[in-house]
Design a protein around this motif. Structure first.
Motif, short mmCIF file in Angstrom:
data_model
loop_
_atom_site.label_atom_id
_atom_site.label_comp_id
_atom_site.label_asym_id
_atom_site.label_seq_id
_atom_site.Cartn_x
_atom_site.Cartn_y
_atom_site.Cartn_z
N VAL A 116 44.02 44.88 39.08
CA VAL A 116 43.28 45.70 39.90
C VAL A 116 42.77 45.86 38.81
CG1 VAL A 116 45.39 46.50 40.41
CG2 VAL A 116 45.56 46.97 37.75
N THR A 117 42.26 44.75 37.63
CA THR A 117 40.97 44.90 36.77
C THR A 117 40.18 43.50 37.31
OG1 THR A 117 42.14 43.81 35.06
CG2 THR A 117 42.53 45.67 34.78
N LYS A 118 40.71 42.44 37.26
CA LYS A 118 39.85 40.93 38.04
C LYS A 118 39.78 41.04 38.93
CE LYS A 118 40.87 40.39 33.45
NZ LYS A 118 39.08 41.27 33.11
N GLY A 119 40.01 41.63 40.26
CA GLY A 119 41.12 41.04 41.70
C GLY A 119 41.01 39.88 41.86
N LEU A 120 40.41 39.22 43.45
CA LEU A 120 41.47 38.27 43.27
C LEU A 120 39.93 37.04 43.45
CD1 LEU A 120 43.24 39.34 46.72
CD2 LEU A 120 43.68 39.42 44.50
N ASN A 121 39.23 37.17 43.49
CA ASN A 121 38.20 35.67 43.85
C ASN A 121 37.68 35.86 42.00
OD1 ASN A 121 36.29 34.15 43.89
ND2 ASN A 121 34.94 35.34 44.55
N ALA A 125 45.40 45.22 47.42
CA ALA A 125 46.59 46.03 47.71
C ALA A 125 47.44 45.57 48.71
CB ALA A 125 46.53 47.66 48.34
N GLU A 126 47.75 44.75 49.20
CA GLU A 126 48.47 43.94 49.74
C GLU A 126 48.72 42.60 49.16
OE1 GLU A 126 45.71 43.05 53.86
OE2 GLU A 126 45.74 45.51 54.48
N TYR A 127 47.90 41.71 48.97
CA TYR A 127 48.18 40.61 48.24
C TYR A 127 49.17 41.22 47.05
CZ TYR A 127 47.95 37.70 44.32
OH TYR A 127 48.33 37.07 43.36
#
Length: 459
Positions: A210-215, A396-398
């Motif tokens: 929630v602070t860095k994202g998934l990429n 959220a799904e991740y």
């Protein structure tokens, strides 16, 4: 218990709680084995505390281990009782967890009953017997008012007759249980440590997402907030108040409580990131739903406790309602209603559970561990939000999937702990009541082999 030998010759003990015992054992009145020690404590005696977890230990040590204060005797020291090393102590909780062994000399509360061993008896054996499940159940039959907080007295103790093995045999039973329970305790500690590590990892995964994202290759920028650090360049740095409204609860009077109706949600129902409806359920008349519509709680609302322990690091202190029932909101619980056109509700709950959000709350003047937060505290925290709801949903799904795997592993570890605790309890009960024969048991030269113990526990 099938791996252990049984006594070949047994007799009926005459006691329902004890059943069959080895034929060479005796059963004696407990007052012949333990007398009540009625000696006043000396002013110089160290204050001791009886606990089910640690036995009888110095009060200072207990406070250090539990990181909490206990009521200390500042006046009236003359009413305290003296307890000697190797005594046993009946405490207020003995009907729940048995009688405690005391390895210290010192002073105990006048509410305790020190027991002085008489003659040549095995302290180690009775240390286990007095904490065994069958004996505790026998103690409970000595009163018709078994309830939380009730004190057992010496009169209760002497109503339960005790088994008396030969001294060498009793000592060997004690040594056997020392060795075997230590192995099990080591395995339990390893599982508990595994759970703590999994919870820490779980928390880290939430906070990172929630602070860095998934990429990992996305360009980053400095958020300007210490606990957010760098965030994706395209994310918005903003306040929670621009993404959610908040509604405080209603101060229901206890006179309005009923046996059934609409359940009101209290602080205790927001428990370890879930809606715990079973914890002290409280109801009010259904008519209040029409009278207090602004305090209605329904599916997709997010609740947050404003008083009490502030957000454990392994679990949030907020919960998303995923229930079709309608509830009413009690005071000191807040309802957050996400602006769904701007933020995904699942993404928001993960923000509330994140380290960055909790740390900012902790830094507020009201954000102590015994929090008393205001609505403005909750909404005033700085957050980082992807502008695209599609990206929010993917994060959220991740996390939904990732956390399921953590929860499954944690549940397996908890199940293993429960199994080992059951085995520990059964082993103690079997040994002290003569259901297994350990007279020929000899401590292994290498006691560090826990693999064998693990196989025994899971068999």
């Amino acid at each position: 218990m099938s791996k252990y030998e049984k006594y070949l010759n047994t007799i009926d003990s005459g006691l329902e709680w004890l059943g069959q015992i080895p034929a060479h054992w005796n059963v004696q009145y407990s007052k012949w084995l333990f007398s009540e020690r009625n000696t006043k404590a000396l002013p110089s005696d160290e204050m001791l505390t009886a606990s089910q977890k640690y036995g009888v230990i110095p009060q200072k040590l207990f406070m250090e281990l539990e990181q909490q204060k206990v009521v200390q005797v500042l006046k009236g020291h003359d009413i305290l009782k003296r307890v000697e090393q190797d005594d046993f102590v009946i405490s207020m909780r003995s009907f729940q967890g048995g009688i405690e062994y005391c390895p210290y000399t010192g002073a105990v509360s006048s509410a305790y009953v020190p027991l002085e061993p008489q003659g040549n008896i095995s302290r180690t054996y009775y240390k286990y017997l007095f904490k065994s499940k069958p004996y505790i159940q026998a103690l409970q039959t000595t009163t018709n008012l078994v309830r939380d907080g009730q004190a057992l007295r010496y009169n209760n103790f002497i109503q339960v007759r005790l088994p008396v093995p030969q001294i060498d045999e009793a000592n060997n039973i004690g040594l056997f249980l020392d060795h075997e329970t230590a192995k099990i305790d080591t395995l339990i500690e390893k599982q508990q440590r595994l759970i703590e590590l999994l919870k820490e990892k779980r928390q880290a995964v939430i906070s990172h997402a929630v602070t860095k994202g998934l990429n990992p290759d996305v360009p980053m920028k400095d958020s300007g907030v210490e606990w957010l650090g760098e965030v994706p360049e395209h994310w918005d740095i903003t306040k929670l108040k621009y993404y959610s409204s908040i509604q405080g609860g209603y101060a229901f009077s206890s006179t309005s409580f009923t046996e059934e109706g609409i359940q009101i949600l209290r602080i205790g129902n927001v428990y370890q990131n879930r809606l715990a409806l079973e914890r002290q359920p409280t109801f009010v008349n259904k008519n209040l739903l029409q009278e207090l519509p602004e305090f209605k709680v329904q599916r997709n609302d997010i609740l947050m406790s404003l008083t009490g322990t502030l957000g454990k690091r392994d679990y949030g202190f907020a919960v998303k309602i995923e229930h079709d029932n309608i509830f009413l909101l009690n005071q000191r619980v807040a309802k957050l209603q996400p602006f769904t056109e701007k933020i995904d509700s699942d993404f928001l709950i993960y923000i509330l559970w994140s380290e960055s959000y909790l740390t900012q709350l902790y830094s507020l003047p009201s954000g102590t561990k015994q929090a008393n937060l205001a609505n403005s505290d909750v909404l005033g925290v700085t957050i980082a939000v992807p502008p695209s709801k599609e990206e929010q949903k993917k994060i959220a799904e991740y996390l939904n999937q990732k956390l399921k795997s953590f929860d499954v592993t944690i549940e397996k570890a908890n199940s293993a702990i429960n199994l080992m605790q059951e085995r520990r309890t059964a082993l103690i009960s079997a040994a002290v009541t003569g259901k297994i024969d350990v007279r020929h048991w000899v401590a292994p030269t290498n006691s560090s082999n826990t693999n064998e113990a693990q196989q025994e526990v899971t068999a």
